[in-house]
Design a protein around this motif. Structure first.
Motif, PDB file in Angstrom:
ATOM      1  N   SER A   1       6.773  -8.619  55.487  1.00  0.00           N
ATOM      2  CA  SER A   1       5.303 -10.023  55.405  1.00  0.00           C
ATOM      3  C   SER A   1       6.545 -10.614  54.891  1.00  0.00           C
ATOM      4  N   LEU A   2       6.572 -12.076  55.491  1.00  0.00           N
ATOM      5  CA  LEU A   2       7.121 -12.732  54.405  1.00  0.00           C
ATOM      6  C   LEU A   2       6.056 -14.053  53.450  1.00  0.00           C
ATOM      7  N   ALA A   3       6.916 -13.725  51.816  1.00  0.00           N
ATOM      8  CA  ALA A   3       6.284 -14.265  50.818  1.00  0.00           C
ATOM      9  C   ALA A   3       6.153 -15.394  50.931  1.00  0.00           C
TER      10      ALA A   3
ATOM     11  N   PHE B   1       3.196 -22.530  55.034  1.00  0.00           N
ATOM     12  CA  PHE B   1       2.312 -21.837  54.873  1.00  0.00           C
ATOM     13  C   PHE B   1       1.568 -21.027  54.794  1.00  0.00           C
ATOM     14  N   ASP B   2       0.727 -21.956  54.379  1.00  0.00           N
ATOM     15  CA  ASP B   2      -0.820 -22.334  54.280  1.00  0.00           C
ATOM     16  C   ASP B   2      -1.573 -22.310  55.134  1.00  0.00           C
ATOM     17  N   SER B   3      -1.012 -23.238  56.079  1.00  0.00           N
ATOM     18  CA  SER B   3      -1.736 -22.681  57.707  1.00  0.00           C
ATOM     19  C   SER B   3      -1.453 -21.699  58.680  1.00  0.00           C
TER      20      SER B   3
ATOM     21  N   ASP C   1      -4.700 -15.042  56.666  1.00  0.00           N
ATOM     22  CA  ASP C   1      -6.118 -14.075  55.989  1.00  0.00           C
ATOM     23  C   ASP C   1      -5.757 -14.781  54.509  1.00  0.00           C
ATOM     24  N   GLN C   2      -4.956 -15.530  53.989  1.00  0.00           N
ATOM     25  CA  GLN C   2      -5.040 -15.642  53.271  1.00  0.00           C
ATOM     26  C   GLN C   2      -4.712 -14.391  51.447  1.00  0.00           C
ATOM     27  N   ASP C   3      -3.258 -13.734  52.201  1.00  0.00           N
ATOM     28  CA  ASP C   3      -3.623 -12.840  52.050  1.00  0.00           C
ATOM     29  C   ASP C   3      -2.145 -12.706  50.808  1.00  0.00           C
ATOM     30  N   GLY C   4      -1.807 -14.286  50.951  1.00  0.00           N
ATOM     31  CA  GLY C   4      -0.698 -14.628  50.034  1.00  0.00           C
ATOM     32  C   GLY C   4       0.714 -14.096  50.854  1.00  0.00           C
ATOM     33  N   THR C   5       0.786 -13.405  51.897  1.00  0.00           N
ATOM     34  CA  THR C   5       2.196 -13.478  52.624  1.00  0.00           C
ATOM     35  C   THR C   5       1.494 -13.283  54.402  1.00  0.00           C
ATOM     36  N   ILE C   6       3.189 -13.984  54.922  1.00  0.00           N
ATOM     37  CA  ILE C   6       2.936 -14.090  56.715  1.00  0.00           C
ATOM     38  C   ILE C   6       2.977 -13.110  56.762  1.00  0.00           C
TER      39      ILE C   6
END
Length: 145
Positions: free
Chosen positions: A21-23, A46-48, A52-57
């Motif tokens: 996943s991408l930080a 990043f935000d969009s 799932d708002q877990d801080g990673t993509i």
């Protein structure tokens, strides 16, 4: 449009810690250093994308985003990358020496007068250099701002 395999390859290249996943820092490092994005633009992306708002993509979040991006936008991004690669001195523009170097790299033997003719056709504001928007106008027929 990029294939799923190409998207996965890019994702893995940006995922420098190999976590799958991408930080934020990984995305930011890549987009700011390689694509010229601002911190505000990276934060918005990043935000969009982190749905799932877990801080990673996750790869799936990235894939969902890429599949929803119109082809024109992806093409614009590719053009921006090309423009940046032509800009050898990093000043944000392409001068005739840089343009000649590009043609030389492509084994296209153009005279300096040929290069100057291309510059004149593309340099719409007459400042002697081609900026991203002028290149965009030439390729897409419209501004990419």
């Amino acid at each position: 449009m990029a294939t799923k395999e190409q998207m996965e390859e890019w994702f893995k290249a940006v995922d420098t810690d190999g976590s799958g996943s991408l930080a934020y820092s990984e995305l930011s490092d890549f987009l700011v250093d390689n694509r010229g994005y601002t911190a505000a633009q990276v934060e918005k992306i990043f935000d969009s994308t982190d749905r799932d708002q877990d801080g990673t993509i996750s790869f799936q979040e990235y894939l969902d985003l890429m599949l929803s991006v119109p082809q024109e936008v992806q093409s614009e991004s590719a053009l921006r990358k090309v423009c940046k690669s032509f800009d050898k001195n990093g000043d944000g523009t392409i001068d005739k020496t840089e343009l000649k170097a590009v043609f030389d790299e492509l084994s296209r033997d153009l005279s300096m007068s040929d290069v100057e003719r291309i510059m004149k056709m593309t340099d719409t504001d007459g400042d002697g250099v081609i900026d991203y928007n002028e290149l965009c106008m030439k390729v897409f027929g419209q501004s990419c701002d």
